[in-house]
Design a protein around this motif. Structure first.
Motif, mmCIF file in Angstrom:
data_model
loop_
_atom_site.group_PDB
_atom_site.id
_atom_site.type_symbol
_atom_site.label_atom_id
_atom_site.label_comp_id
_atom_site.label_asym_id
_atom_site.label_seq_id
_atom_site.Cartn_x
_atom_site.Cartn_y
_atom_site.Cartn_z
ATOM 1 N N VAL A 444 0.864 -0.800 0.044
ATOM 2 C CA VAL A 444 0.212 0.316 -0.032
ATOM 3 C C VAL A 444 0.956 1.278 -0.043
ATOM 4 O O VAL A 444 2.137 1.010 0.369
ATOM 5 N N TYR A 445 0.462 1.946 -0.183
ATOM 6 C CA TYR A 445 1.095 3.866 -0.258
ATOM 7 C C TYR A 445 0.860 4.519 0.533
ATOM 8 O O TYR A 445 -1.275 4.279 0.701
ATOM 9 N N VAL A 446 1.528 5.452 1.023
ATOM 10 C CA VAL A 446 0.544 6.377 1.624
ATOM 11 C C VAL A 446 1.013 7.665 0.768
ATOM 12 O O VAL A 446 2.401 7.919 0.297
ATOM 13 N N VAL A 447 0.047 8.936 0.856
ATOM 14 C CA VAL A 447 0.184 10.366 0.402
ATOM 15 C C VAL A 447 -0.155 10.751 1.287
ATOM 16 O O VAL A 447 -0.561 10.863 2.294
ATOM 17 N N SER A 448 -0.037 12.050 1.271
ATOM 18 C CA SER A 448 -0.482 13.319 2.050
ATOM 19 C C SER A 448 -1.351 14.898 1.035
ATOM 20 O O SER A 448 -0.317 14.617 -0.210
ATOM 21 N N PRO A 545 1.183 8.982 9.268
ATOM 22 C CA PRO A 545 2.082 7.317 9.089
ATOM 23 C C PRO A 545 3.303 6.399 10.452
ATOM 24 O O PRO A 545 3.517 7.744 11.052
ATOM 25 N N PRO A 546 2.733 5.458 10.607
ATOM 26 C CA PRO A 546 3.252 4.564 11.900
ATOM 27 C C PRO A 546 5.051 4.942 11.118
ATOM 28 O O PRO A 546 5.516 5.030 9.654
ATOM 29 N N HIS A 547 6.350 5.182 12.040
ATOM 30 C CA HIS A 547 7.584 5.608 11.484
ATOM 31 C C HIS A 547 7.908 4.159 11.478
ATOM 32 O O HIS A 547 8.636 3.850 10.224
ATOM 33 N N SER A 548 7.550 3.397 11.498
ATOM 34 C CA SER A 548 8.235 1.856 10.862
ATOM 35 C C SER A 548 7.663 1.423 8.815
ATOM 36 O O SER A 548 8.548 0.831 8.924
ATOM 37 N N PHE A 549 7.139 1.932 9.485
ATOM 38 C CA PHE A 549 6.257 1.843 7.970
ATOM 39 C C PHE A 549 6.887 2.662 6.839
ATOM 40 O O PHE A 549 6.759 2.588 5.975
ATOM 41 N N CYS A 550 7.160 3.870 7.679
ATOM 42 C CA CYS A 550 7.491 5.252 6.324
ATOM 43 C C CYS A 550 9.277 4.706 6.287
ATOM 44 O O CYS A 550 10.357 5.122 5.439
ATOM 45 N N ARG A 551 10.179 4.205 7.653
ATOM 46 C CA ARG A 551 11.396 4.205 7.982
ATOM 47 C C ARG A 551 11.833 3.163 8.076
ATOM 48 O O ARG A 551 12.599 2.554 8.536
#
Length: 563
Positions: A444-448, A545-551
């Motif tokens: 899944v992607y996350v956008v803002s 979004p969660p930190h582990s999800f992005c990094r």
């Protein structure tokens, strides 16, 4: 030939001998064609190159990249007189180094490096392949074309990547290597496409490496975990000193910013370890107290395979989510519109891959081959499998633990973009360790849609959900200057070109200021101060979004069978 009666005058070693003099009598054939024995992989690749010249069928060797950096670091005369220019176990490098990222790192003897300046070039190739293969105009690979070493293209779930076939894995799958990332994976033959010629001109950008004087028999699970954590702590950037030009390349790794730190110091073989290897080359030298309870005859009856499966390698943390590329013309599906600053989007193939993965996890759960997550693993960023029986239906998803509170554990479904709270007493029944075969990036992607630092207004979130209630199909246009997750851009659908602007205009017509920091209405009631003590004033929606999800970073750990 009789050595004692050997006559040097008639020997081919003598320049005046008869054998050497008769060379002029040899008649050369007029045929100048190259003779190739058919049947091997090289023969098949050569035939494909002649038949389909518009495609690339074999990658160039990575040695060109390594030789370039070695030539920049070492002068030609130094290579001749000083063969060992980069010795190990030094705190500082002996020859000039180069900065590199590690697209894949598993252990000190199995990792890939990529010169730092190639990061942008690798991303640009992925973006160009995305534009080329989005419509899937290139033909698929035929089964007869899939020989060892052939080049092709595939979609790894997040991006189109250059791929090399390593071997077959059944009638419908092949084991491939993503040459620009250094990772391997089993993919379906139907997902492989021919690689366009211009994408094969650049050699693979991931160099397979191992640390000099570090041996696989000296490594155990703790050292492998320590190596992975060390690379993460360095920001996935190291200084590399090339010690050899044969693949896998032998290198020395140094800290990227602190002078005098050799990253392999704790992995070198000590004198005691070297003495043990002379008599018994084992992987784990940890003594077992239970060995004294058995005699030599009894211990010899234990099957060696049973000893090897005493521990199972599982995933401790998942890799970070992929960044969305140029998706202005691509139709996406909203997975979860948490708020204007945190929107999770699906691609159709991501949904298909998630369904197939969850079907495999469901099968493993029914076969009781999933292991319960240990209680000591209930910690931040731990990856797991969430299982829930609902209305005689089994729901199973990948998840990560995002917070551990006094009464509950907060989970994040990394393939769906949803959060869920789970009571501590339910973790032993609903959380299981994640097998290593499910190590894919979050699907899944996350956008803002807003600037960073702005907490989303609840009315704005409600308005956005109303605008997308008739259909979850949207399109996303990424802003050029946005490079960090969540990627900022414009979300649109078939009715509105900019959903955020439309939502703000509707709220402004109702005289609702969505940029205010006061999210709660003022209440003059004398009971307000008393009631507010018992009200949870925290945000209902997650602001980020969660930190582990992005990094996050992929890591493995051994799980005892008795768990």
């Amino acid at each position: 030939m009789d050595v004692l009666n050997w006559n040097p005058s008639t020997s081919f070693h003598n320049w005046q001998g008869k054998g050497f003099g008769s060379r002029g009598n040899v008649k050369l054939s007029a045929c100048q064609d190259l003779v190739i024995v058919p049947g091997g992989p090289d023969w098949v690749i050569r035939e494909l190159d002649e038949k389909f010249p518009e495609c690339c069928w074999k990658f160039a060797a990575t040695s060109s990249i390594a030789q370039y950096h070695f030539a920049q670091a070492v002068k030609p005369n130094e290579r001749l007189f000083f063969p060992n220019l980069a010795p190990s176990k030094r705190s500082t490098p002996s020859i000039p180094v180069f900065f590199a990222t590690l697209p894949h790192f598993y252990s000190p003897t199995d990792f890939s490096v990529q010169p730092k300046y190639l990061d942008e070039f690798r991303n640009r190739i992925c973006e160009e392949m995305e534009d080329e293969y989005r419509e899937k105009r290139m033909p698929k690979m035929d089964y007869d074309h899939l020989v060892i070493g052939v080049a092709c293209a595939t979609f790894d779930g997040q991006r189109w990547v250059r791929t090399r076939v390593l071997k077959h894995s059944g009638p419908e799958n092949v084991f491939v290597e993503f040459v620009d990332f250094g990772t391997t994976k089993i993919v379906a033959i139907s997902d492989l496409y021919r690689l366009k010629k211009r994408f094969g001109k650049v050699p693979p950008m991931a160099l397979r490496c191992r640390i000099q004087d570090v041996y696989v028999n000296d490594l155990d699970a703790h050292k492998v975990d320590a190596f992975q954590k060390m690379i993460v702590d360095c920001g996935n950037i190291v200084r590399v000193e090339l010690a050899a030009l044969d693949e896998p390349y032998v290198v020395n790794l140094y800290h990227p910013t602190i002078i005098g730190i050799n990253l392999a110091t704790s992995f070198y073989r000590t004198d005691t370890m070297a003495a043990k290897q002379l008599y018994k080359p084992v992987i784990d030298d940890t003594p077992n107290d239970e060995d004294d309870d058995y005699t030599d005859d009894e211990s010899s009856e234990i099957d060696g395979d049973e000893q090897e499966i005493a521990q199972v390698k599982v995933i401790r943390s998942l890799p970070k989510a992929p960044k969305i590329f140029r998706a202005a013309l691509q139709t996406l599906i909203i997975a979860n519109l948490e708020n204007a600053g945190c929107v999770f989007l699906h691609e159709s193939n991501q949904i298909d891959r998630r369904i197939r993965m969850e079907a495999k996890m469901k099968k493993m759960f029914l076969e009781k081959s999933l292991h319960v997550l240990p209680s000591e693993w209930i910690s931040l960023s731990t990856a797991c499998v969430f299982v829930e029986e609902r209305n005689e239906d089994l729901q199973i998803h990948r998840a990560t633990i995002e917070s551990v509170e006094a009464n509950y554990v907060e989970l994040f479904f990394c393939d769906l973009g949803f959060w869920k709270r789970l009571a501590h007493e339910a973790t032993r029944k609903q959380l299981y360790a994640l097998s290593e075969e499910f190590s894919d990036e979050p699907m899944v992607y996350v956008v803002s849609l807003t600037d960073r630092g702005r907490y989303p207004h609840p009315d704005l979130t409600a308005q956005l959900k109303q605008l997308t209630s008739h259909s979850t199909k949207v399109k996303f246009e990424r802003e050029q200057e946005s490079k960090h997750m969540p990627i900022r851009g414009i979300l649109s659908n078939d009715l509105h070109n900019d959903l955020l602007r439309e939502a703000e205009e509707r709220l402004e017509s109702k005289r609702i200021n969505v940029k205010t920091w006061a999210l709660l209405p003022y209440n003059q009631s004398p009971l307000h101060n008393i009631i507010s003590r018992f009200i949870n004033l925290s945000f209902i929606h997650q602001p980020h979004p969660p930190h582990s999800f992005c990094r996050g970073s992929l890591s493995f750990e051994t799980l005892p069978m008795n768990e």
